[in-house]
Write a protein that holds these residues in place. Sequence first.
Motif, PDB file in Angstrom:
ATOM      1  N   ASP A  73      60.999 -11.551  46.223  1.00 42.34           N
ATOM      2  CA  ASP A  73      60.473 -10.991  45.163  1.00 42.34           C
ATOM      3  C   ASP A  73      61.037  -9.492  45.136  1.00 42.34           C
TER       4      ASP A  73
ATOM      5  N   ASN B 239      62.731 -15.859  52.036  1.00 41.44           N
ATOM      6  CA  ASN B 239      61.762 -15.786  51.072  1.00 41.44           C
ATOM      7  C   ASN B 239      60.853 -14.581  50.983  1.00 41.44           C
ATOM      8  N   TYR B 240      60.624 -14.132  52.162  1.00 37.78           N
ATOM      9  CA  TYR B 240      59.625 -13.028  52.366  1.00 37.78           C
ATOM     10  C   TYR B 240      60.447 -11.604  51.385  1.00 37.78           C
ATOM     11  N   GLU B 241      61.747 -11.684  51.239  1.00 36.02           N
ATOM     12  CA  GLU B 241      62.612 -10.495  50.617  1.00 36.02           C
ATOM     13  C   GLU B 241      62.606 -10.698  49.235  1.00 36.02           C
TER      14      GLU B 241
ATOM     15  N   TYR C 249      61.898 -18.843  55.836  1.00 37.95           N
ATOM     16  CA  TYR C 249      60.666 -18.059  55.697  1.00 37.95           C
ATOM     17  C   TYR C 249      61.003 -16.439  55.436  1.00 37.95           C
ATOM     18  N   GLN C 250      61.886 -15.986  56.302  1.00 36.24           N
ATOM     19  CA  GLN C 250      62.269 -14.645  56.207  1.00 36.24           C
ATOM     20  C   GLN C 250      63.135 -14.187  55.043  1.00 36.24           C
TER      21      GLN C 250
ATOM     22  N   SER D 193      62.656 -20.800  60.294  1.00 30.33           N
ATOM     23  CA  SER D 193      62.166 -19.419  60.515  1.00 30.33           C
ATOM     24  C   SER D 193      63.120 -18.707  59.486  1.00 30.33           C
TER      25      SER D 193
ATOM     26  N   LYS E 175      65.565 -17.066  43.888  1.00 24.73           N
ATOM     27  CA  LYS E 175      64.094 -17.433  44.249  1.00 24.73           C
ATOM     28  C   LYS E 175      63.902 -18.755  43.836  1.00 24.73           C
TER      29      LYS E 175
END
Length: 473
Positions: free
Chosen positions: A190, A186-188, A183-184, A180, A345
Amino acid sequence: MGKQIVIEPITRIEGHGEVNISLNKDGKVSQAKFKVNEFRGFEKFCQGRMFWEMPVITTRICGICPVSHHLASAKAGDDLLGVDIPEIAKKLRELMMVASYFEDHALHFFILASPDFVIGPKSNPSRRNVVGIVKTNPDLALKAIRLRQIGQNIVKVVGGRAIHPVSAIPGGMSKPLSASDYYQLNYEIDEALNLAEEALEVGKVVIKKYKSLIETLAIEPTMHLGTVDEKGNLALYDGRIRLIDTKGKKVEEFEPKDYLDYLGEKTKNWTYLKFPYYLKAGFPQGIYRVGPLARLNVANSISTPRAAAELEEFKAISMGKPIQPTLYYHYARLIELLYATERAKELLGDKSLINEEVRVKVDRKGGEGIGAVEAPRGLLIHHYRADDMGALNKVNLIVATQNNNQAINQNVLEVAKKTLSGNKVTEGLCNQIEMSVRAYDPCLSCATHQLNKPLFKIQLYDAHGKCIDSIGG
Ligand code: MG
Ligand code: NI
């Protein structure tokens, strides 16, 4: 007798330092010194502690650079134990490292340095500060804070704490990254990459505007030192240390564990900051610089595409030679900021990052260990020696700002001579001297551990004002 000018404290840097300038009777600058008035002393009082405690003790050296100390320390512990840590642990540590660059480089450029460029080097000092930036360009200030927030969140998740991380230990990492959290983060990422690109664009505009100042103010050449990977590309977490001369020729390339064969440290009786130098050239001929400008000067290229293209453009300034003007540290720092977001990234694109194998089993032992990383301000080395129980009897730290000490001193003299000789001393001119110090983003708390020659004197007085005891001095 001539006159003394003291700039104290130097503002918008980490820690407490001053510049002392002597003018002769004709009003010409005869001497200038960058002095550091604070003292931390970690090399001394960590003696007796267990080496595996060091990754959490040394984060306390500084609230700006804790990730760098945490990782150099854990690496010194790995080396002392003679273990190779799992690949995933290396990647998690590197992720923490590059994330610390988002916070650190964004802090320096937007909060500490940009008032000189966005508000202006000789502008009214009451506006030439972060409040001035917020008033002039609130959107920019918010973006800088957001970028820092994303970096800090990565450090918090991977390192266990946002400011003084705890997860890197001799042998690997104390905890894996959960799916979790993966994924969190990775969400920010970009958003961070886009913010870093915007930061670089803003930086390039002001750098272009002040090109003539940048290329004339502090330009004395030095050698440069930084870490590169096996292809000679910029490396922050791990690699070989490369030294180039003032013309750009490679002089040395060595493993961090061999640093004592190449680097010496000189002490002087008027500052707590040591002066590292290249041993074979002697002092002061062997002075070199570290940090963003030095790293980009020694690197052949950068492994991520956007930062690599920016590096090409940057290097074109000097037609292949090392870039020497000190104020170009700002430009180099923003290219590194872009690299750090791209690399984060890239690392976060690897799903194996949530693999649970993040440490190797280790046994208690003694011995010697050396760990090095590229801290945002430059090469950082931790060197420990422990007895059979693991208690430390030697601790040596070579901290980024120490490496730049002699170069900062030379710049201060150079700029003082150019700006103050025969001129009326104004705040704006003194600020140009401060700008030559600020460009290095010195972190003084990190760098003052010398205790072989006490500079201070402690005196004990009785109730009647009589001195009854004293030490040091
Ligand atoms: Mg030292
Ligand atoms: Ni620091």
